[in-house]
Scaffold this motif. Structure first.
Motif, PDB file in Angstrom:
ATOM      1  N   ILE A  38     -36.082  23.567  87.148  1.00  0.00           N
ATOM      2  CA  ILE A  38     -35.589  23.529  85.195  1.00  0.00           C
ATOM      3  C   ILE A  38     -36.785  22.248  85.307  1.00  0.00           C
ATOM      4  CG2 ILE A  38     -34.594  22.193  83.753  1.00  0.00           C
ATOM      5  CD1 ILE A  38     -32.088  24.241  84.585  1.00  0.00           C
ATOM      6  N   GLN A  39     -36.815  21.126  86.178  1.00  0.00           N
ATOM      7  CA  GLN A  39     -37.776  20.427  85.873  1.00  0.00           C
ATOM      8  C   GLN A  39     -39.029  20.659  86.327  1.00  0.00           C
ATOM      9  OE1 GLN A  39     -36.219  16.745  88.220  1.00  0.00           O
ATOM     10  NE2 GLN A  39     -38.073  15.461  87.513  1.00  0.00           N
ATOM     11  N   ARG A  40     -39.396  20.925  87.420  1.00  0.00           N
ATOM     12  CA  ARG A  40     -40.591  21.600  87.516  1.00  0.00           C
ATOM     13  C   ARG A  40     -41.306  22.400  86.206  1.00  0.00           C
ATOM     14  NH1 ARG A  40     -44.216  25.874  89.244  1.00  0.00           N
ATOM     15  NH2 ARG A  40     -46.121  25.106  89.183  1.00  0.00           N
ATOM     16  N   ASN A  41     -40.663  23.960  85.910  1.00  0.00           N
ATOM     17  CA  ASN A  41     -40.584  24.648  84.801  1.00  0.00           C
ATOM     18  C   ASN A  41     -40.973  23.986  83.811  1.00  0.00           C
ATOM     19  OD1 ASN A  41     -41.172  26.083  86.482  1.00  0.00           O
ATOM     20  ND2 ASN A  41     -38.994  27.305  85.593  1.00  0.00           N
ATOM     21  N   LEU A  42     -40.390  22.336  82.942  1.00  0.00           N
ATOM     22  CA  LEU A  42     -40.562  22.264  81.724  1.00  0.00           C
ATOM     23  C   LEU A  42     -41.336  21.075  81.752  1.00  0.00           C
ATOM     24  CD1 LEU A  42     -36.544  22.375  80.215  1.00  0.00           C
ATOM     25  CD2 LEU A  42     -38.443  23.584  79.950  1.00  0.00           C
ATOM     26  N   THR A  43     -41.375  20.379  83.241  1.00  0.00           N
ATOM     27  CA  THR A  43     -42.786  18.907  83.250  1.00  0.00           C
ATOM     28  C   THR A  43     -43.651  19.649  82.643  1.00  0.00           C
ATOM     29  OG1 THR A  43     -40.869  17.717  84.818  1.00  0.00           O
ATOM     30  CG2 THR A  43     -43.352  16.877  84.439  1.00  0.00           C
ATOM     31  N   ALA A  44     -44.430  20.579  83.570  1.00  0.00           N
ATOM     32  CA  ALA A  44     -45.760  21.273  82.673  1.00  0.00           C
ATOM     33  C   ALA A  44     -44.846  21.641  82.080  1.00  0.00           C
ATOM     34  CB  ALA A  44     -45.547  22.781  84.247  1.00  0.00           C
ATOM     35  N   ALA A  45     -44.800  22.231  80.694  1.00  0.00           N
ATOM     36  CA  ALA A  45     -44.474  21.960  79.529  1.00  0.00           C
ATOM     37  C   ALA A  45     -44.910  21.342  78.245  1.00  0.00           C
ATOM     38  CB  ALA A  45     -43.410  23.035  79.250  1.00  0.00           C
ATOM     39  N   GLY A  46     -44.826  19.394  79.392  1.00  0.00           N
ATOM     40  CA  GLY A  46     -44.661  18.987  78.399  1.00  0.00           C
ATOM     41  C   GLY A  46     -42.822  18.855  78.206  1.00  0.00           C
ATOM     42  N   PRO A  47     -42.952  17.523  76.629  1.00  0.00           N
ATOM     43  CA  PRO A  47     -41.424  16.974  76.612  1.00  0.00           C
ATOM     44  C   PRO A  47     -41.129  18.319  75.276  1.00  0.00           C
ATOM     45  CG  PRO A  47     -43.371  15.297  76.189  1.00  0.00           C
ATOM     46  CD  PRO A  47     -44.053  16.324  76.612  1.00  0.00           C
ATOM     47  N   VAL A  48     -39.312  18.716  75.596  1.00  0.00           N
ATOM     48  CA  VAL A  48     -38.909  19.023  75.033  1.00  0.00           C
ATOM     49  C   VAL A  48     -39.246  18.610  73.665  1.00  0.00           C
ATOM     50  CG1 VAL A  48     -37.032  20.999  74.996  1.00  0.00           C
ATOM     51  CG2 VAL A  48     -37.966  20.263  76.929  1.00  0.00           C
ATOM     52  N   GLY A  49     -39.338  18.550  72.396  1.00  0.00           N
ATOM     53  CA  GLY A  49     -39.182  17.624  71.505  1.00  0.00           C
ATOM     54  C   GLY A  49     -39.984  16.378  71.917  1.00  0.00           C
ATOM     55  N   SER A  50     -39.336  15.651  70.562  1.00  0.00           N
ATOM     56  CA  SER A  50     -39.883  14.203  70.669  1.00  0.00           C
ATOM     57  C   SER A  50     -38.802  13.503  71.551  1.00  0.00           C
ATOM     58  CB  SER A  50     -40.380  14.007  69.486  1.00  0.00           C
ATOM     59  OG  SER A  50     -38.702  13.463  68.534  1.00  0.00           O
ATOM     60  N   VAL A  51     -39.474  11.619  71.105  1.00  0.00           N
ATOM     61  CA  VAL A  51     -38.450  11.249  72.173  1.00  0.00           C
ATOM     62  C   VAL A  51     -36.548  11.396  70.775  1.00  0.00           C
ATOM     63  CG1 VAL A  51     -37.712   8.485  72.860  1.00  0.00           C
ATOM     64  CG2 VAL A  51     -39.730   9.886  73.454  1.00  0.00           C
ATOM     65  N   ALA A  52     -37.725  10.705  69.374  1.00  0.00           N
ATOM     66  CA  ALA A  52     -36.544  10.788  69.006  1.00  0.00           C
ATOM     67  C   ALA A  52     -35.486  11.524  69.212  1.00  0.00           C
ATOM     68  CB  ALA A  52     -37.327  10.832  67.841  1.00  0.00           C
ATOM     69  N   ALA A  53     -35.632  13.307  69.093  1.00  0.00           N
ATOM     70  CA  ALA A  53     -35.348  14.342  69.285  1.00  0.00           C
ATOM     71  C   ALA A  53     -34.333  14.102  70.309  1.00  0.00           C
ATOM     72  CB  ALA A  53     -36.253  15.757  69.282  1.00  0.00           C
ATOM     73  N   THR A  54     -34.805  13.736  71.128  1.00  0.00           N
ATOM     74  CA  THR A  54     -34.241  14.136  72.678  1.00  0.00           C
ATOM     75  C   THR A  54     -32.290  12.580  72.588  1.00  0.00           C
ATOM     76  OG1 THR A  54     -35.549  14.223  74.070  1.00  0.00           O
ATOM     77  CG2 THR A  54     -34.061  13.449  75.025  1.00  0.00           C
TER      78      THR A  54
END
Length: 207
Positions: A160-176
């Motif tokens: 999970i970490q590899r695939n999503l790190t390669a894609a960039g952030p999942v939403g903005s910091v505010a969204a997280t």
């Protein structure tokens, strides 16, 4: 170059797998790069056997691909893989949340919500939303006392970490931040349905 390992009580091939995965995640070993067990063994200061075991493990979760007698290399992360990973992550995190809440009493829910606040504080300081989400998963994993989930979660977490790190952030910091804050409140209230709604919304997964 990967730093050599220190020998600990953790199984050597597990240490090697985590070290290679970390190098893939941070780009030290980029997508498409060929990997050779003898070179990795020399860099890590171990024999070739634990490296081979580690590469087989990473192949099973999609970080490595092989073609017999041709190559062993780091896989690419495609847009389709990112979408699949987001969908899986939503269901995985929901499962962790529901399993945890089934076994948590009020004191444990308060403890967990305090620890989520600590995760939020670290995320704000580091601007590392994806790391914060992985910390949340690890926190939830601690409560169900499910040995099988603990076994498989390490490999799932790396993928999970590899695939999503390669894609960039999942939403903005505010969204997280809103995501973690909402889950904190759902955990404190013991509201698994609200927690699932928040998880699905954050990962863009529809009913």
């Amino acid at each position: 170059m990967i730093e050599s390992l220190e020998i600990t009580s953790v199984r050597l091939s597990d240490q090697v797998a985590r070290r290679i995965a970390a190098a893939i995640i941070d780009g030290t070993i980029p997508a498409g790069a060929r990997v050779r067990d003898n070179e990795l063994a020399q860099q890590l200061g171990v024999s070739r056997m634990p490296v081979r075991e580690a590469l087989q493990r990473l192949q099973r979760v999609g970080l490595i691909e092989t073609a017999a007698s041709r190559y062993t290399r780091v896989t690419d992360v495609t847009p389709g893989l990112v979408r699949s990973t987001l969908e899986f992550t939503a269901h995985y995190t929901t499962s962790l949340l529901r399993m945890a809440l089934l076994r948590m009493d009020q004191a444990q829910r308060e403890e967990a919500s305090t620890r989520i606040d600590e995760i939020i504080t670290r995320m704000i300081a580091s601007d590392a939303g994806l790391v914060a989400q992985r910390e949340l998963q690890e926190l939830l994993l601690a409560y169900p006392d499910n040995s099988f989930m603990e076994i498989v979660s390490g490999d799932l977490g790396m993928a999970i970490q590899r695939n999503l790190t390669a894609a960039g952030p999942v939403g903005s910091v505010a969204a997280t931040l809103a995501y973690l804050t909402g889950l904190r409140d759902a955990v404190r209230a013991g509201d698994a349905d609200e927690g699932e709604r928040i998880i699905r919304e954050h990962h863009g997964v529809q009913d």
